[in-house]
Design a protein around this motif. Structure first.
Motif, PDB file in Angstrom:
ATOM      1  N   ALA A  56       7.560 -52.176  36.289  1.00 11.98           N
ATOM      2  CA  ALA A  56       6.707 -53.344  36.552  1.00 11.98           C
ATOM      3  C   ALA A  56       5.266 -53.042  36.165  1.00 11.98           C
ATOM      4  N   LEU A  57       4.525 -54.071  35.814  1.00 10.01           N
ATOM      5  CA  LEU A  57       3.128 -53.934  35.430  1.00 10.01           C
ATOM      6  C   LEU A  57       2.181 -54.145  36.597  1.00 10.01           C
ATOM      7  N   LEU A  58       2.660 -54.780  37.665  1.00 10.82           N
ATOM      8  CA  LEU A  58       1.852 -55.017  38.858  1.00 10.82           C
ATOM      9  C   LEU A  58       2.647 -54.633  40.086  1.00 10.82           C
ATOM     10  N   SER A  59       1.955 -54.290  41.146  1.00 15.45           N
ATOM     11  CA  SER A  59       2.631 -53.932  42.388  1.00 15.45           C
ATOM     12  C   SER A  59       3.203 -55.174  43.057  1.00 15.45           C
ATOM     13  N   THR A  60       4.154 -54.942  43.946  1.00 22.82           N
ATOM     14  CA  THR A  60       4.758 -56.046  44.688  1.00 22.82           C
ATOM     15  C   THR A  60       3.705 -56.784  45.501  1.00 22.82           C
ATOM     16  N   ARG A  61       2.779 -56.050  46.064  1.00 27.30           N
ATOM     17  CA  ARG A  61       1.720 -56.672  46.862  1.00 27.30           C
ATOM     18  C   ARG A  61       0.847 -57.574  46.001  1.00 27.30           C
ATOM     19  N   CYS A  68       6.510 -51.058  44.101  1.00 26.17           N
ATOM     20  CA  CYS A  68       6.406 -51.487  42.708  1.00 26.17           C
ATOM     21  C   CYS A  68       7.782 -51.390  42.080  1.00 26.17           C
ATOM     22  N   ALA A  69       8.262 -52.464  41.498  1.00 29.96           N
ATOM     23  CA  ALA A  69       9.573 -52.458  40.865  1.00 29.96           C
ATOM     24  C   ALA A  69       9.570 -51.542  39.639  1.00 29.96           C
ATOM     25  N   SER A 104       4.646 -30.605  41.814  1.00 24.84           N
ATOM     26  CA  SER A 104       4.392 -32.044  41.653  1.00 24.84           C
ATOM     27  C   SER A 104       5.716 -32.781  41.714  1.00 24.84           C
ATOM     28  N   PHE A 105       5.662 -34.034  42.127  1.00 35.44           N
ATOM     29  CA  PHE A 105       6.880 -34.833  42.209  1.00 35.44           C
ATOM     30  C   PHE A 105       6.513 -36.308  41.986  1.00 35.44           C
ATOM     31  N   VAL A 106       7.499 -37.074  41.632  1.00 34.19           N
ATOM     32  CA  VAL A 106       7.345 -38.518  41.421  1.00 34.19           C
ATOM     33  C   VAL A 106       8.320 -39.228  42.341  1.00 34.19           C
ATOM     34  N   GLU A 107       7.847 -40.200  43.064  1.00 29.58           N
ATOM     35  CA  GLU A 107       8.692 -40.989  43.961  1.00 29.58           C
ATOM     36  C   GLU A 107       8.613 -42.460  43.555  1.00 29.58           C
ATOM     37  N   GLN A 108       9.775 -43.060  43.402  1.00 29.56           N
ATOM     38  CA  GLN A 108       9.844 -44.468  43.026  1.00 29.56           C
ATOM     39  C   GLN A 108      10.267 -45.284  44.238  1.00 29.56           C
TER      40      GLN A 108
END
Length: 345
Positions: A16-21, A12-13, A3-7
């Protein structure tokens, strides 16, 4: 199993609580569709606070972007009321709004800023904060007949041409006619206008341009003017106001300027006190009045249109409590942030 995590900050900053879109979509809905924060939050399945805490920093960054103030050549100023509560609890009711009226770079007028207070100092301080480069680029400054704003223009925009708004000139003339009508009404009948009184019956007709009157309306005017000998004062005031209105409807600016100069010189000698007072006002504003004919009809009309959009925005959300929230929202819906890339508009 790996597993991996990509930022990806473009998606999404961090934290942040909401996506950029989602933020971009919300800003677009606020800008163009007359949406409210509460309504958008409901559509996104979140709360008012969550959505506004994500949208507000974007709007604040755009409002601080100096790109917004570039290429402003025609600058308008006007005041409006942003709340009707106790000023001791919510601050001044009046705000001074600066509007870019430059034709070309933007398809419509756009709000540049809102500052508390209706005074020459508020406008002067804002102009001083913009810097010498901004002030040098302003060629025309339009305004309503308020001496405080005129003093600020004279102090900060020495090279700009100050233009008095044509609509407010005609409005002053209409107000003078109303004052004469009310005074003669009291002197002849001893009471305020009532149904059936000759002058009361033409109160709305007196505000219309004489070239737009129907034959029936012209007959009503003539009957009211001749109903009493003292009504001649109302007729004279009406004709003076129409002559003032006509200066803005001449085939050439030179002809309009000629008629305006003639009126400025003659109205002060009128025996009707309200018309003489109007003449003194026009004489005091003579330079700004005549500048209309030298600037291709520059006016504060775009500023009044921006005020209309602001009024609509305030009604949609049913009022604001926080001035900074109000300022950011009004800058957004009136196009004041369109020049900044931060709003993604």
């Amino acid at each position: 199993m790996v597993s991996f995590v990509e930022q990806d900050p473009e998606v999404c900053a961090p934290r942040a609580l909401l996506s950029t879109r989602a933020i971009r979509w919300s800003i677009g809905q606020l800008r163009r569709e007359g949406a409210t924060i509460q309504g958008l939050a409901r559509q996104l399945g979140t709360t008012w606070n969550t959505l506004w805490t994500q949208v507000r920093p974007v709007l604040a960054t755009a409002a601080d972007d100096p790109v917004r103030f570039e290429n402003v050549q025609v600058l308008g100023v006007d005041e409006h009321i942003w709340h009707h509560r106790d000023p001791r609890r919510r601050g001044p009711k009046e705000l001074t709004g600066m509007v870019d009226l430059t034709r070309g770079p933007h398809p419509t007028a756009r709000l540049l800023d809102l500052v508390p207070g209706r005074s020459g100092k508020a406008y002067r301080d804002w102009l001083d904060e913009r810097g010498e480069g901004f002030r040098k680029r302003v060629e025309i400054a339009t305004l309503d007949p308020f001496q405080g704003y005129k003093n600020a223009i004279d102090d900060q925009l020495e090279d700009a041409t100050c233009v008095l708004d044509a609509f407010h000139i005609v409005k002053l003339a209409g107000a003078a006619v109303d004052d004469v009508r009310r005074r003669i009404q009291q002197e002849t009948l001893g009471h305020r206008g009532r149904k059936g009184d000759p002058l009361y019956g033409i109160r709305h007709v007196l505000r219309a341009g004489r070239e737009r009157l129907t034959s029936r309306q012209q007959t009503r005017l003539e009957a009211a003017f001749t109903a009493h000998p003292d009504h001649i004062a109302v007729e004279v005031a009406y004709r003076c106001a129409q002559d003032l209105r006509d200066v803005f409807h001449q085939p050439t600016p030179a002809r309009g300027r000629q008629l305006a100069e003639k009126l400025i010189a003659s109205l002060t000698t009128c025996p009707i006190p309200e018309i003489a007072r109007l003449g003194k006002t026009l004489r005091r504003w003579k330079t700004a009045f005549l500048a209309y004919f030298d600037t291709d009809g520059a006016s504060n009309g775009g500023t009044e249109a921006i005020n209309g959009i602001i009024e609509l925005g305030r009604r949609i959300v049913r009022g604001f409590r926080n001035f900074e929230h109000y300022r950011l929202r009004m800058l957004l819906i009136t196009g004041g942030l369109d020049a900044s890339p931060h709003t993604q508009l």
